[in-house]
Design a protein around this motif. Structure first.
Motif, short mmCIF file in Angstrom:
data_model
loop_
_atom_site.label_atom_id
_atom_site.label_comp_id
_atom_site.label_asym_id
_atom_site.label_seq_id
_atom_site.Cartn_x
_atom_site.Cartn_y
_atom_site.Cartn_z
N LYS A 115 94.14 82.18 29.59
CA LYS A 115 93.69 81.58 30.84
C LYS A 115 94.24 82.32 32.05
CE LYS A 115 93.18 76.81 29.16
NZ LYS A 115 91.91 76.44 29.81
N ASP A 116 93.59 82.06 33.20
CA ASP A 116 94.16 82.54 34.45
C ASP A 116 95.19 81.53 34.94
OD1 ASP A 116 92.78 80.44 35.61
OD2 ASP A 116 91.39 81.68 36.76
N ILE A 117 95.79 81.77 36.08
CA ILE A 117 96.89 80.95 36.55
C ILE A 117 96.45 79.52 36.85
CG2 ILE A 117 96.61 81.49 39.00
CD1 ILE A 117 99.93 81.21 37.01
N LYS A 118 95.14 79.30 37.11
CA LYS A 118 94.64 77.97 37.43
C LYS A 118 94.08 77.24 36.21
CE LYS A 118 93.62 78.88 42.31
NZ LYS A 118 92.58 78.85 43.38
N GLY A 119 94.17 77.85 35.05
CA GLY A 119 93.74 77.17 33.83
C GLY A 119 92.32 77.44 33.41
N ASN A 120 91.66 78.44 34.00
CA ASN A 120 90.31 78.80 33.60
C ASN A 120 90.34 79.83 32.47
OD1 ASN A 120 88.91 77.31 35.81
ND2 ASN A 120 90.03 78.77 37.09
N THR A 121 89.46 79.66 31.49
CA THR A 121 89.47 80.50 30.30
C THR A 121 88.91 81.89 30.60
OG1 THR A 121 89.18 78.56 28.90
CG2 THR A 121 88.66 80.69 27.92
N ILE A 122 89.58 82.92 30.06
CA ILE A 122 89.12 84.31 30.19
C ILE A 122 88.10 84.55 29.08
CG2 ILE A 122 89.83 86.71 30.41
CD1 ILE A 122 91.12 84.92 32.50
N ILE A 123 86.84 84.20 29.33
CA ILE A 123 85.84 84.24 28.27
C ILE A 123 85.44 85.66 27.89
CG2 ILE A 123 84.93 81.96 28.83
CD1 ILE A 123 82.64 83.32 30.29
N ASP A 124 85.73 86.66 28.75
CA ASP A 124 85.36 88.03 28.43
C ASP A 124 86.56 88.83 27.91
OD1 ASP A 124 86.77 88.12 30.79
OD2 ASP A 124 85.35 89.42 31.85
N TRP A 125 87.61 88.12 27.45
CA TRP A 125 88.78 88.81 26.91
C TRP A 125 88.37 89.69 25.73
CZ3 TRP A 125 93.84 89.37 28.26
CH2 TRP A 125 94.70 89.89 27.31
N GLY A 126 88.89 90.91 25.71
CA GLY A 126 88.58 91.85 24.64
C GLY A 126 87.61 92.93 25.04
N GLU A 127 87.01 92.81 26.22
CA GLU A 127 86.06 93.83 26.66
C GLU A 127 86.78 95.08 27.17
OE1 GLU A 127 83.28 92.24 29.42
OE2 GLU A 127 82.39 90.84 27.97
N GLU A 128 88.05 94.92 27.56
CA GLU A 128 88.85 96.06 28.00
C GLU A 128 89.76 96.52 26.86
OE1 GLU A 128 88.33 97.52 30.84
OE2 GLU A 128 86.87 95.99 31.46
N PRO A 129 90.09 97.81 26.80
CA PRO A 129 90.86 98.34 25.67
C PRO A 129 92.28 97.78 25.55
CG PRO A 129 90.58 100.00 27.39
CD PRO A 129 89.66 98.88 27.73
N ASP A 130 92.86 97.30 26.65
CA ASP A 130 94.23 96.77 26.60
C ASP A 130 94.26 95.26 26.44
OD1 ASP A 130 93.17 96.33 29.06
OD2 ASP A 130 94.87 97.09 30.22
N GLU A 131 93.14 94.65 26.04
CA GLU A 131 93.08 93.22 25.79
C GLU A 131 93.00 93.01 24.28
OE1 GLU A 131 90.90 91.87 29.96
OE2 GLU A 131 89.71 92.00 28.13
N GLY A 132 94.15 92.69 23.68
CA GLY A 132 94.25 92.69 22.23
C GLY A 132 94.27 91.32 21.58
N ASN A 133 94.87 91.28 20.39
CA ASN A 133 94.85 90.09 19.55
C ASN A 133 95.90 89.07 19.97
OD1 ASN A 133 92.84 91.21 17.96
ND2 ASN A 133 94.30 92.20 16.59
N ILE A 134 95.73 87.85 19.46
CA ILE A 134 96.71 86.77 19.64
C ILE A 134 97.50 86.63 18.35
CG2 ILE A 134 96.99 84.28 19.92
CD1 ILE A 134 94.63 84.30 21.81
N SER A 135 98.82 86.51 18.48
CA SER A 135 99.70 86.35 17.31
C SER A 135 100.21 84.92 17.23
CB SER A 135 100.89 87.31 17.40
OG SER A 135 100.46 88.65 17.39
N PHE A 136 100.27 84.40 16.01
CA PHE A 136 100.81 83.06 15.75
C PHE A 136 102.03 83.20 14.84
CE2 PHE A 136 96.27 82.45 16.48
CZ PHE A 136 96.24 81.36 17.34
N SER A 137 103.04 82.34 15.06
CA SER A 137 104.22 82.36 14.19
C SER A 137 104.90 81.00 14.20
CB SER A 137 105.21 83.44 14.63
OG SER A 137 105.66 83.19 15.96
N ILE A 138 105.56 80.68 13.08
CA ILE A 138 106.39 79.48 12.98
C ILE A 138 107.80 79.91 13.34
CG2 ILE A 138 107.19 77.62 11.49
CD1 ILE A 138 104.75 78.25 9.68
N ILE A 139 108.33 79.40 14.44
CA ILE A 139 109.63 79.88 14.92
C ILE A 139 110.78 78.96 14.51
CG2 ILE A 139 108.58 81.12 16.83
CD1 ILE A 139 109.42 78.90 18.70
N SER A 140 110.48 77.87 13.80
CA SER A 140 111.54 76.99 13.29
C SER A 140 112.25 77.67 12.12
CB SER A 140 110.96 75.66 12.83
OG SER A 140 110.27 75.02 13.87
#
Length: 520
Positions: A115-140
């Protein structure tokens, strides 16, 4: 004053949250050797509107529970996003069963949104080369579950994974903290976390009311049943709740409670439901009474009871409206409303409401009956229906409802030209499903005319195509201008769906993407 400050702080915290993160919470704080519990209850009123209730409770020096309550509505409107600034992580359920892991309630779907700073979704994420994947992890440190996917490529700015219990939790409950992270184009790594509770014990208070609607009178009441339920929504037995549970009740609006605190006792040999009842009495004033139940370490419960007033207005509506010249009829609906807009019945004497066609250059008539007696009743008001049909030309038909000394009410039906297909609207729900070969996405293509009316008499054909050829279509159905098909896949990936018609109608959008995410 201390409790009021805590309530205000809780509401300020909610105001500063992203809309998706606003969820029920419970926490305790110590101030001047006194323990305060702060419970936030959230109900989703619509897709972009949540109602939030905050209850701060404590015991005074005599051991009597005291509360401070407040509520507010939170509305969110999403607009075009600016620069990506953060990631927001949320889930379908913040509590899951520890076992059996074969249960659908032993897992929960997680969603991470850029999202941007106001909470709007970046729906075109990934169209630029430096817009990559999201990582998930269990940190407990102690991991009581597993993630279906650790690294996910976002679709329309969203990425999904599933957290599933591994049955390793051996206590009353376990807590796992899950983190989502992404690297922004400026090189900053942003993260967000959620907390998942893993247990076969109680996770929430469920409230039920009988009746849900009744006339406002100081002699009328509704019986509220409070039950302790597990993550599957099942009411537990008293032998399965691990400890005594004290429940604190609050009421917002036109009601008074017979008691504001109950205790459901733990009993290792008792198979009775972990439930108890209280009475919600009417104040005598018409209006809504919202009852909220809170307890330590449990998600709060809420239920609304309507206390009805006498009729002050007539409601009349027509569906469809506008109606097309070649449609068979429009259904006319009539009811009585109280001062709050709730359907009600007469209080002292029956009321007769009659309909009349007062202006109709369209031709046509009202079917019988077009007059009804609304009886005196203590319960929710009835709804009466008839039909307007037989229109012979375009124009307007005005129908008036009158009677009982109430102000007249009218509805104007616009009869317009016959249906002419203009375009197809393509949707998919949900757009992301498990790649288990079982979970389905429903693809729908709807034929509309230029005014946005569904062309129910469409005689053409609709076809669906998926690219690449991933997944399987099933259960195709076409009727009344709407074509649907189910799509499932046992292989992770994405499929681009298009729809076409035999007469070459434009499709909006031109295509839609369905994602299939992995399972453990």
């Amino acid at each position: 004053t201390v409790a009021t400050n805590y309530a205000q702080e809780a509401m300020e915290d909610v105001k500063n949250m992203d809309f998706e993160k606003i969820a029920p919470t419970s926490k305790s704080v110590i101030n001047a050797n006194r323990k305060y519990r702060i419970d936030v209850n959230v109900s989703l009123e619509s897709t972009n509107l949540k109602k939030v209730f905050t209850v701060v409770s404590w015991k005074n020096r005599n051991g009597i529970t005291k509360t401070v309550e407040t509520s507010m509505l939170v509305h969110f409107t999403e607009v075009f996003a600016s620069e990506p600034a953060k990631i927001v992580l949320f889930t379908e359920s913040y509590s899951i069963l520890n076992s059996p892991i074969s249960s659908e309630y032993a897992s929960t779907k997680l969603t991470a949104v850029i999202k941007d700073i106001k909470g709007n979704t970046i729906i075109d994420w990934g169209e630029e080369p430096d817009e990559g994947n999201i990582s998930f992890s269990i940190i407990s440190t102690d991991k009581f579950g597993t993630l279906s996917d650790d690294v996910v490529t976002p679709i329309d700015g969203r990425a999904y994974t599933t957290f599933t219990s591994n049955e390793s939790m051996s206590g009353i409950f376990g807590i796992n903290i899950i983190e989502a992270s992404v690297t922004l184009p400026n090189g900053n790594v942003v993260t967000d976390t959620i907390t998942i509770k893993i247990t076969n014990g109680p996770v929430k208070i469920k409230l039920e009311a009988v009746p849900l609607t009744i006339k406002a009178s100081t002699t009328n009441y509704s019986t509220i049943t409070a039950s302790l339920i597990d993550a599957a929504g099942k009411t537990l037995m008293k032998k399965d709740i691990f400890t005594d549970v004290e429940i604190t009740f609050s009421v917002f609006g036109e009601g008074n409670l017979s008691t504001y605190t109950i205790t459901i006792p733990f009993d290792s040999g008792n198979e009775d439901p972990a439930s108890d009842i209280i009475i919600l009495n009417s104040t005598g004033n018409p209006g809504l009474a919202s009852v909220v139940a809170t307890a330590a370490d449990l998600e709060s419960g809420k239920i609304d009871v309507r206390f009805l007033g006498p009729p002050v207005a007539i409601s009349i509506s027509a569906n469809p409206n506008p109606m097309y010249f070649d449609e068979a009829y429009s259904t006319i609906t009539v009811s009585l409303l109280d001062i709050n807009g709730f359907n009600t019945n007469p209080t002292d004497a029956p009321i007769t409401i009659s309909l009349a066609l007062t202006d109709y250059d369209t031709g046509g008539s009202l079917e019988e009956p077009s007059s009804w007696e609304f009886p005196v009743s203590n319960s929710e008001g009835g709804i009466k229906e008839t039909k307007f049909s037989g229109q012979s030309s375009t124009g307007k038909a005005i129908i008036t409802a009158s009677g009982g000394g109430l102000p007249e009410a009218t509805v104007t039906i616009n009869v317009i030209s016959e249906l002419v297909p203009d375009h197809i609207k393509l949707t998919a729900s949900p757009q992301n499903v498990k790649a288990d070969g079982l979970e389905l996405s429903t693809i729908k293509a709807t034929v509309y005319d230029i005014s946005g009316k569904i062309v129910t008499n469409y005689t053409g054909t609709i076809s669906f195509i998926k690219t690449p050829d991933i997944g399987t279509f099933s259960d195709y159905h076409f009727a009344n201008g709407v074509a649907t098909v189910k799509l499932s896949s046992s292989v992770a990936g994405t499929a681009t769906i298009t729809a076409s018609s035999s007469d070459g109608l434009d499709c909006v959008p031109a295509e839609i993407v369905v994602g299939f995410y992995g399972v453990p």
